[in-house]
Write an enzyme that holds these catalytic residues in place. Structure first.
Site, short mmCIF file in Angstrom:
data_model
loop_
_atom_site.label_atom_id
_atom_site.label_comp_id
_atom_site.label_asym_id
_atom_site.label_seq_id
_atom_site.Cartn_x
_atom_site.Cartn_y
_atom_site.Cartn_z
N GLN A 117 0.85 -1.19 0.00
CA GLN A 117 0.00 0.00 0.00
C GLN A 117 0.88 1.24 0.00
OE1 GLN A 117 -3.32 -0.32 2.50
NE2 GLN A 117 -4.04 1.76 2.19
N GLY A 120 0.79 5.86 -1.06
CA GLY A 120 0.00 7.08 -1.01
C GLY A 120 -1.10 7.11 -2.05
N SER A 133 -3.86 0.84 -2.87
CA SER A 133 -3.36 -0.51 -2.59
C SER A 133 -2.96 -1.23 -3.87
CB SER A 133 -4.44 -1.32 -1.87
OG SER A 133 -4.81 -0.69 -0.66
N VAL A 134 -2.01 -2.16 -3.75
CA VAL A 134 -1.52 -2.93 -4.90
C VAL A 134 -1.81 -4.41 -4.67
CG1 VAL A 134 0.47 -3.47 -6.36
CG2 VAL A 134 0.33 -1.24 -5.22
N LYS A 175 -2.71 -1.70 -9.24
CA LYS A 175 -2.80 -0.63 -8.26
C LYS A 175 -4.18 -0.01 -8.33
CE LYS A 175 0.58 1.90 -7.12
NZ LYS A 175 1.72 2.83 -7.07
N ASP A 227 9.21 11.43 -7.23
CA ASP A 227 9.18 10.58 -6.03
C ASP A 227 10.17 9.41 -6.18
OD1 ASP A 227 8.39 10.09 -3.46
OD2 ASP A 227 6.51 9.07 -3.98
#
Length: 323
Positions: free
Chosen positions: A28, A30, A33-34, A48, A142
């Site tokens: 999980q 930001g 959930s995957v 995702k 990121d």
């Protein structure tokens, strides 16, 4: 053939079937959930499920279509997507060895220096491709160990770029509204424009922080470390500039690759974007040997005058931009 045609659009009922009703959760973040999934032909995928997005459906599909055309060995491939009302999902190729994070911070040394060097090169090639190799410049914002995934051969692939914004290649600077990232990797200009404009150099900064963690096998900010080593980049710079024989990690002596990764990293984390190399230049430095690599100027946060209190104030300001 289907992959060559770009990302496939799946119905939400397809997503529930592929994931066996979301049975196997991989993690999980930001964005949501995957889950692990299985396509016909025994093809494993990672799906995702995105939290509610501010963009409308047409914008999402347009962006996904652009990203779906990316094909590079060091970028996770987008296989498909789902967009039904507020239900959004991205379907990626599955990476069996998970993220780089669990290997570089492991108590046991997982990779040889040569393998770490190969991984660093792969990540740099992937970022350089996103910056220069596509029709549109893709800025990640990121870059961190958690977002570098490893395939069955431990080839690194950049992930979680799916929602990074697309910009024309000649559009070097971005609006502040584009800012996002993770504390510890986020570039100073993402917090305050007094450092400079947000651009592809923001990814270079994050990559430098990632390189330092790969070289030392420890996180850049470690509250458990002694006072002199709390902020790892500062400690690394002081060690290198003093030409100490002791290793930067726990090793008895500093390895040539370790030194190279650290020197390149210190160039990448210069406070002002203009003082950092472009990703293509970073790649050239990594492909070359240590000979001829000069230690960069001292970033202002390094040195004996560095105080943890100053760092905490910067972190508190940065946290407003973190996920």
């Amino acid at each position: 053939m289907q992959l060559a045609l770009g990302p496939t659009r799946f119905a939400y009922t397809d997503i529930t079937a592929i994931t066996s009703h979301f049975r196997d959760k991989l993690g999980q973040g930001g964005y949501g959930s995957v889950y692990k999934g299985l396509l016909p032909g025994d093809v494993h995928v990672a799906i995702k499920m995105l939290v509610s997005s501010m963009s409308n459906g047409e914008e999402f599909i347009s962006e996904v279509s652009s990203i779906g055309s990316i094909n590079h060995v060091n970028v996770v491939r987008l296989v498909g997507f789902c967009s039904e009302e507020m239900r959004r999902a991205l379907v990626y190729e599955y990476m069996p060895h998970g993220s780089l994070e669990k290997y570089i911070f492991s108590p046991e040394k997982s990779f040889s220096w040569d393998k770490l060097n190969q991984i660093a090169l792969g990540i740099a090639r992937g970022i350089d491709y996103l910056h220069r190799g596509c029709d549109m410049q893709i800025l990640h914002f990121d870059i961190k160990p958690h977002n570098i995934l490893l395939d069955s051969d431990f080839t690194p692939k950049i992930a979680d770029f799916g929602l990074a914004k697309l910009y024309p290649r000649d559009n070097s600077f971005l609006p502040v509204s584009a800012a996002r990232g993770t504390v510890g990797y986020i570039a100073p200009e993402m917090v305050s424009r007094s450092f400079g404009a947000i651009s592809s150099k923001s990814d270079v900064y994050s990559f430098g922080m990632l390189l330092l963690e790969m070289a030392g096998g420890r996180r850049n900010v470690d509250p458990q470390a002694s006072r002199s080593q709390t902020y790892y980049p500062s400690w690394v710079y002081n060690q290198l500039s003093r030409q100490e024989v002791g290793g930067i990690s726990e090793a008895v002596s500093i390895h040539q690759v370790e030194r190279k990764l650290c020197v390149v990293a210190l160039w990448c984390i210069q406070m002002k974007p203009d003082d950092r190399p472009a990703m293509s230049e970073v790649l050239d430095m990594l492909e070359a040997g240590i000979d001829g690599l000069e230690i960069p100027p001292e970033p202002f946060f390094c040195g004996d005058e560095f105080a943890p209190a100053a760092d905490s104030s910067v972190l508190s300001e940065i946290s407003t931009f973190s996920e």
